[in-house]
Design an enzyme around this catalytic site. Structure first.
Site, short mmCIF file in Angstrom:
data_model
loop_
_atom_site.label_atom_id
_atom_site.label_comp_id
_atom_site.label_asym_id
_atom_site.label_seq_id
_atom_site.Cartn_x
_atom_site.Cartn_y
_atom_site.Cartn_z
N PHE A 1 50.93 43.44 49.01
CA PHE A 1 49.73 43.60 48.21
C PHE A 1 49.14 42.08 47.93
O PHE A 1 49.97 41.42 47.12
CB PHE A 1 49.71 44.45 46.98
CG PHE A 1 48.41 44.71 46.20
CD1 PHE A 1 47.45 45.43 46.92
CD2 PHE A 1 47.73 43.62 45.39
CE1 PHE A 1 46.05 45.68 46.45
CE2 PHE A 1 46.41 43.82 44.91
CZ PHE A 1 45.73 44.86 45.52
N ASP B 1 54.11 34.62 47.62
CA ASP B 1 53.04 35.17 46.63
C ASP B 1 53.88 35.59 45.32
O ASP B 1 54.59 36.73 45.46
CB ASP B 1 52.23 36.37 47.51
CG ASP B 1 51.26 36.92 46.16
OD1 ASP B 1 51.51 36.77 45.07
OD2 ASP B 1 50.63 37.81 46.85
N LYS C 1 48.04 36.44 37.30
CA LYS C 1 48.94 37.45 36.34
C LYS C 1 49.54 36.75 35.08
O LYS C 1 48.77 36.33 33.98
CB LYS C 1 49.77 38.29 36.94
CG LYS C 1 49.18 39.33 37.83
CD LYS C 1 50.00 40.34 38.46
CE LYS C 1 49.40 41.48 39.33
NZ LYS C 1 48.47 42.38 38.97
C1 LIG Z 1 51.68 40.05 44.48
C2 LIG Z 1 50.19 40.21 44.40
N1 LIG Z 1 49.50 39.40 44.81
C3 LIG Z 1 47.88 39.14 44.48
C4 LIG Z 1 47.36 40.13 43.63
C5 LIG Z 1 45.93 40.12 43.33
O1 LIG Z 1 45.74 39.67 42.04
P1 LIG Z 1 44.43 39.71 41.38
O2 LIG Z 1 44.11 41.13 41.06
O3 LIG Z 1 44.58 38.99 40.14
O4 LIG Z 1 43.24 39.42 42.19
C6 LIG Z 1 48.52 41.03 42.89
C7 LIG Z 1 47.75 42.18 42.02
O5 LIG Z 1 48.39 42.97 41.59
C8 LIG Z 1 49.71 40.92 43.53
O6 LIG Z 1 50.58 42.04 42.84
#
Ligand SMILES: Cc1ncc(COP(=O)(O)O)c(C=O)c1O
Length: 379
Positions: free
Chosen positions: A115, A200, A229
């Site tokens: 994700f 990420d 986050k």
């Molecule tokens: C690993 C990861 N990358 C990217 C995101 C996207 O972040 P945002 O919701 O702040 O755009 C998330 C959100 O859950 C995530 O868990």
């Protein structure tokens, strides 16, 4: 349900009911709700300078960048407002690198069950058809391959490849923990091919897995890392961090109106400094292990629990059938907030300051709802 207040690891709804929060604003509220350190920083900065645009430096932005650089293997930082935006920046930087150093290579390898966010490009990067299908056709330039399989990455690599992006542990995909040597093997492949290794750490970063960044546990160093986050402990912030040698943006090639906003950076700086100075990642490891032990004993008790997995305070409990949604509602009825990360799995991502006593309380509630579930199945 409408939430109106939060304090520590507890939230209250508009009916006055109080809940133990094991969702934590979606793995965001590192220091819990309304931590005095965060509130004080916000109050002070709100009276000083709220927005300046990132064509100027501001003190909170510099202080936060310096703290991140001093405590990571990365050298340069670009601040933005969310995780998806941080990843967009990472992919743009990788493409810039591809254009300038790899004969125009632009493809990025990503994994199934990952994700990476909800923008169109990050939807293409996210290897889950449920997020992709409603928006097909998606932007070009992403290849999704099996997670925890370095050979799949090797097979997908070609002269168009400029980068690989991975989560050290897949969060939204179900708290999938790879083999201990997976990241190291991927890093070696990236080095061999001269392509960029992006981690990420939007969900795993800032202490969540028991070290400040999850990469520290896998003996690797990403060329680019993204955060969001937990970095702001509740204020909206994202960050793109890169090693000097891949930092190829020229002024004006990337930007953001609110990125590096002083109000947000002052809060994130205060939260991050507190997390580092108070050894919160070590505490996460201790309390996370304690919680895992408790969940393991539930697994002994209930034969429909098939797996307990995770690291630190990013943990999933998997079942033999699709009961997670029902369990979320049952926990809600007993004033515990949890997330159904998959139809057959619950995920726990409480504030990092949670205590063993609060873990005991959550375990007690879980035991109660699992017993009810068991008697339902038995009937
Ligand atoms: C690993 C990861 N990358 C990217 C995101 C996207 O972040 P945002 O919701 O702040 O755009 C998330 C959100 O859950 C995530 O868990």
């Amino acid at each position: 349900m409408t939430l109106v207040r939060g304090q520590g690891v507890w939230v209250r709804d508009s009916e006055g009911r109080k809940y133990l929060d094991f969702v934590g604003g979606w793995a965001v509220n590192s220091l819990g709700h309304c931590h005095p350190v965060l509130v004080e920083a916000l109050e002070k900065q709100a009276k000083t300078l709220i927005q300046a645009s990132n064509q100027f430096y501001t003190i909170p932005q510099i202080e936060l960048a310096q703290l991140l650089v001093e405590n990571s293997c990365l050298d340069r930082i670009f601040f933005c407002n969310s995780g998806a935006e941080a990843n967009e920046g990472a992919i743009k930087l990788a493409r810039r690198y591809g254009k300038l150093r790899l004969d125009g290579a632009y493809e990025v390898i990503t994994t199934y069950s990952s994700f990476h966010g909800r923008t169109l490009a990050m939807t293409a990067a996210t290897g889950q058809s449920k997020f992709q299908e409603p928006y097909i056709p998606l932007p070009d330039g992403f290849v999704n391959v099996e997670y925890n399989d370095v050979e799949a990455i090797k097979r997908a690599s070609n002269e168009r490849t400029c980068a690989v992006i991975l989560e050290p542990i897949q969060g939204e995909g179900g708290v999938n923990v790879p083999d201990v040597d997976y990241l190291k093997k991927v890093q070696s492949w990236c080095r061999e091919k001269g392509i960029i290794f992006i981690l990420d750490e939007i969900q795993t970063g800032i202490g969540r897995t028991g070290t400040l960044f999850a990469y520290e546990q896998y003996d690797v160093e990403p060329d680019i890392m993204t955060l969001a986050k937990g970095l702001g402990s509740g204020v909206p912030i994202g960050a793109l961090l890169a090693k000097e040698e891949v930092s190829l943006f020229s002024p004006g090639e990337h930007g953001s109106t609110f990125g590096g906003n002083p109000l947000v950076c002052a809060a994130a700086y205060a939260a991050l400094k507190y997390i580092i100075d108070n050894g919160i990642p070590r505490r996460v490891k201790r309390v996370g292990n304690y919680f895992m032990t408790k969940l393991e004993s539930l697994k002994q008790q209930f034969d429909f629990i098939t797996e307990v997995r995770g690291r630190g305070l990013l943990i999933a409990l998997e079942f033999s059938n699709e009961i997670a949604g029902e369990l979320v509602m049952a926990c809600l009825g007993k004033e515990l907030l949890v997330n159904a990360v998959k139809p057959n799995a619950l995920r726990f991502m409480p504030p990092l300051i949670i205590t063993e006593r609060e873990v005991d309380r959550a375990t007690q509630v879980l035991e109660g709802v699992l017993s009810e579930q068991k008697s339902k199945v038995g009937r």
